[in-house]
Design a protein around this motif. Structure first.
Motif, PDB file in Angstrom:
ATOM      1  N   GLY A   9       0.812  -1.213   0.000  1.00 47.20           N
ATOM      2  CA  GLY A   9       0.000   0.000   0.000  1.00 47.20           C
ATOM      3  C   GLY A   9       0.842   1.258   0.000  1.00 47.20           C
ATOM      4  O   GLY A   9       1.837   1.351   0.722  1.00 47.20           O
ATOM      5  N   VAL A  41       1.423  -1.749  -5.010  1.00 47.91           N
ATOM      6  CA  VAL A  41       0.407  -0.730  -5.293  1.00 47.91           C
ATOM      7  C   VAL A  41      -0.672  -1.324  -6.192  1.00 47.91           C
ATOM      8  O   VAL A  41      -0.457  -2.356  -6.834  1.00 47.91           O
ATOM      9  CB  VAL A  41       1.029   0.515  -5.970  1.00 47.91           C
ATOM     10  CG1 VAL A  41       1.988   1.216  -5.026  1.00 47.91           C
ATOM     11  CG2 VAL A  41       1.731   0.130  -7.268  1.00 47.91           C
ATOM     12  N   ARG A  42      -1.829  -0.670  -6.228  1.00 46.92           N
ATOM     13  CA  ARG A  42      -2.900  -1.143  -7.119  1.00 46.92           C
ATOM     14  C   ARG A  42      -2.592  -0.795  -8.570  1.00 46.92           C
ATOM     15  O   ARG A  42      -2.831  -1.582  -9.477  1.00 46.92           O
ATOM     16  CB  ARG A  42      -4.229  -0.509  -6.707  1.00 46.92           C
ATOM     17  CG  ARG A  42      -4.823  -1.133  -5.459  1.00 46.92           C
ATOM     18  CD  ARG A  42      -6.317  -0.813  -5.359  1.00 46.92           C
ATOM     19  NE  ARG A  42      -6.854  -1.366  -4.121  1.00 46.92           N
ATOM     20  CZ  ARG A  42      -6.913  -0.704  -2.979  1.00 46.92           C
ATOM     21  NH1 ARG A  42      -6.435   0.522  -2.894  1.00 46.92           N
ATOM     22  NH2 ARG A  42      -7.425  -1.256  -1.898  1.00 46.92           N
ATOM     23  N   SER A  43      -2.096   0.424  -8.777  1.00 43.89           N
ATOM     24  CA  SER A  43      -1.840   0.896 -10.143  1.00 43.89           C
ATOM     25  C   SER A  43      -0.415   1.438 -10.241  1.00 43.89           C
ATOM     26  O   SER A  43      -0.009   2.305  -9.465  1.00 43.89           O
ATOM     27  CB  SER A  43      -2.851   1.992 -10.505  1.00 43.89           C
ATOM     28  OG  SER A  43      -2.422   2.673 -11.663  1.00 43.89           O
ATOM     29  N   LYS A  46      -0.127   5.464 -11.478  1.00 44.69           N
ATOM     30  CA  LYS A  46      -0.615   6.600 -10.689  1.00 44.69           C
ATOM     31  C   LYS A  46       0.553   7.512 -10.268  1.00 44.69           C
ATOM     32  O   LYS A  46       1.611   7.027  -9.890  1.00 44.69           O
ATOM     33  CB  LYS A  46      -1.311   6.035  -9.441  1.00 44.69           C
ATOM     34  CG  LYS A  46      -2.039   7.054  -8.607  1.00 44.69           C
ATOM     35  CD  LYS A  46      -2.752   6.336  -7.464  1.00 44.69           C
ATOM     36  CE  LYS A  46      -3.269   7.340  -6.454  1.00 44.69           C
ATOM     37  NZ  LYS A  46      -3.881   6.679  -5.303  1.00 44.69           N
ATOM     38  N   ALA A  59       2.617  -4.339  -8.803  1.00 44.79           N
ATOM     39  CA  ALA A  59       1.179  -4.506  -8.559  1.00 44.79           C
ATOM     40  C   ALA A  59       0.875  -5.914  -8.058  1.00 44.79           C
ATOM     41  O   ALA A  59      -0.273  -6.236  -7.759  1.00 44.79           O
ATOM     42  CB  ALA A  59       0.401  -4.220  -9.845  1.00 44.79           C
ATOM     43  N   ASN A  60       1.908  -6.743  -7.942  1.00 46.61           N
ATOM     44  CA  ASN A  60       1.732  -8.133  -7.497  1.00 46.61           C
ATOM     45  C   ASN A  60       2.019  -8.216  -5.999  1.00 46.61           C
ATOM     46  O   ASN A  60       3.157  -8.404  -5.569  1.00 46.61           O
ATOM     47  CB  ASN A  60       2.682  -9.049  -8.289  1.00 46.61           C
ATOM     48  CG  ASN A  60       2.421 -10.524  -7.989  1.00 46.61           C
ATOM     49  OD1 ASN A  60       1.739 -10.862  -7.016  1.00 46.61           O
ATOM     50  ND2 ASN A  60       2.965 -11.390  -8.818  1.00 46.61           N
ATOM     51  N   LEU A  61       0.959  -8.060  -5.196  1.00 48.77           N
ATOM     52  CA  LEU A  61       1.130  -8.020  -3.743  1.00 48.77           C
ATOM     53  C   LEU A  61       1.547  -9.379  -3.186  1.00 48.77           C
ATOM     54  O   LEU A  61       2.324  -9.460  -2.234  1.00 48.77           O
ATOM     55  CB  LEU A  61      -0.164  -7.540  -3.076  1.00 48.77           C
ATOM     56  CG  LEU A  61      -0.693  -6.164  -3.517  1.00 48.77           C
ATOM     57  CD1 LEU A  61      -1.899  -5.760  -2.682  1.00 48.77           C
ATOM     58  CD2 LEU A  61       0.373  -5.088  -3.416  1.00 48.77           C
ATOM     59  N   MET A  77      -2.409  -0.993   3.686  1.00 52.46           N
ATOM     60  CA  MET A  77      -3.379  -0.839   2.604  1.00 52.46           C
ATOM     61  C   MET A  77      -4.801  -0.650   3.138  1.00 52.46           C
ATOM     62  O   MET A  77      -5.661  -0.092   2.472  1.00 52.46           O
ATOM     63  CB  MET A  77      -3.317  -2.043   1.657  1.00 52.46           C
ATOM     64  CG  MET A  77      -3.545  -3.375   2.336  1.00 52.46           C
ATOM     65  SD  MET A  77      -3.012  -4.771   1.319  1.00 52.46           S
ATOM     66  CE  MET A  77      -4.113  -4.595  -0.065  1.00 52.46           C
TER      67      MET A  77
END
Length: 429
Positions: A9, A41-43, A46, A59-61, A77
């Motif tokens: 996050g 991160v999600r994106s 950004k 983006a691969n948590l 997150m």
């Protein structure tokens, strides 16, 4: 040996934590040993308020919690899923976890701490309660030799801000809430804050630490501030009180192992230490034997405050890893498996403030007194404050009474022909 972080996050708290860790000048020298190794991160596209190389961002948590090089997973997150699953996977992989997620800990703490104990790793959660205020580690370490009798806190900045403005401006709840949303102090959906759910998560965590047992969140009594009116705030003021949303965990009595764990708006005497905590600030008052009263006060939210708490946990873990022994530090672990016994709210003994609207008839106050007397309710003060249209307004403050008895008295009073309504019922600290 450096310590590699995997951060899940990069929102407000994640960004604040990265900023703090990137600017170590003037801070503890051990911070220089900590490497921001991966950030999830999600994106990826950004724009960010921090500079991180493209090799660090992903983006691969799941790849972060499964990466053998990562020593500490920092979960900032929020939300229940995938945060819970990622924390559990990190623990299963033998990684220490730092989290700011009070909702996950309050609901799934038993599962998470069991997994941590089985793996011989630590879960650190200073940022989950009270933002930047150090209260988790003091409860686990500095105050751990005391018998804790009560933990009472203003632990939600949004509701404290709303009640403070209602008090200082004489405004009503809906207007202040709308303004707080415009200013960013309240979420677009304020339910978790104004209905007391956020505070309930936090007092469940504090009660677990203070009283050495796990807490069923569903046993925590929870009441929010929507029903607090500017009329009640004005009457409280005249009687020498302010109204605060308090989160309380307290022993019922020295002879009784039961706890009272609850969140509700409360009349607090102006002489009480918590009465002067205003705006978005938080404070937690711990009462114990032999120490007496200790109060922790500070900003309860925000990037800097929360990042301070997250980073202090990271630093503690880094120090532990550098002096690692085969045996975990018992002051860092969650060592209790049993659940605390929480008394139902009907068993609570407290004072009450109640406001009645009655028909303007002789003898109404006498009838109220008789009904209360039938259930052992002793009255501290009875004041007829004026009129609303053609109805007389009567405000009653009781001495200590068992809540169940008080509720029975109220049920009988509601049926009296002279009683129009009971618009307000609040507990008194």
């Amino acid at each position: 040996m450096g310590v590699k972080l995997g951060i899940l996050g990069l929102g407000t708290v994640g960004t604040g934590t990265v900023q703090l860790l990137q600017n170590v000048i003037g801070r503890h020298p051990l911070l220089q040993e900590i490497e921001i190794y991966r950030v999830g991160v999600r994106s990826l596209d950004k724009p960010r308020a921090v500079e991180l190389s493209t090799e660090i961002l992903t983006a691969n948590l799941e790849a972060i919690v499964n990466d053998p090089a990562v020593d500490i997973v920092v979960e900032v997150m929020g939300g229940l899923e995938p945060a819970r699953s990622l924390i559990l996977q990190a623990l299963k992989n033998g990684k220490h976890v730092v989290t700011a997620n009070k909702a996950v800990i309050a609901r799934f703490g038993a599962e998470i701490f069991t997994a941590a104990n089985q793996a011989g790793v630590y879960v650190m959660l200073e940022a989950a309660v009270g933002g930047g205020i150090p209260v988790i580690q003091p409860l686990k370490q500095s105050l751990s030799v005391n018998q804790i009798n009560a933990v009472t806190g203003i632990v939600n900045g949004t509701t404290n801000y709303i009640l403070t403005r209602m008090q200082t401006e004489g405004s009503n709840f809906d207007d202040v809430l709308a303004d707080a949303q415009r200013l960013g102090y309240a979420e677009a959906d304020p339910t978790a804050d104004v209905d007391g759910l956020d505070a309930a998560d936090k007092i469940a965590i504090l009660a677990s630490l203070g009283f050495g047992g796990r807490i069923h969140l569903e046993d925590v009594y929870c009441e929010g501030i929507r029903q607090v009116s500017k009329t009640d705030i004005a009457y409280a003021e005249k009687l020498g009180f302010v109204i605060k949303l308090l989160a309380i965990a307290k022993r019922q009595s020295n002879k009784n192992s039961q706890l009272s764990v609850r969140v509700h708006p409360t009349l607090v005497s102006k002489t009480h230490p918590l009465a002067s905590i205003n705006g978005v600030y938080n404070a937690i008052l711990v009462e114990g034997e032999p120490i007496g009263q200790v109060m922790f006060f500070g900003p309860g939210a925000g990037a800097g405050a929360t990042a301070s708490a997250v980073s202090s946990d990271i630093l503690n873990l880094a120090a532990t890893l550098q002096t690692s022994t085969a045996n975990p530090n018992p002051l860092f672990t969650c060592g209790h498996d049993d659940y605390c016994e929480i008394a139902p709210i009907a068993e609570l003994v407290t004072r009450f403030y109640t406001r009645f609207l009655t028909k303007d008839q002789p003898g109404v106050i006498g009838k109220l007194g008789t009904c209360f007397g039938n259930y052992g309710v002793s009255l501290e003060s009875v004041v007829q404050t004026g009129f609303q249209e053609k109805l007389a307004e009567i405000v009653v403050v009781t001495h200590d009474v068992r809540e169940g008895d008080f509720r029975q008295a109220l049920a009988e009073i509601r049926d009296l022909p002279a009683i129009d309504s009971i618009p307000s019922l609040l507990r008194v600290l």
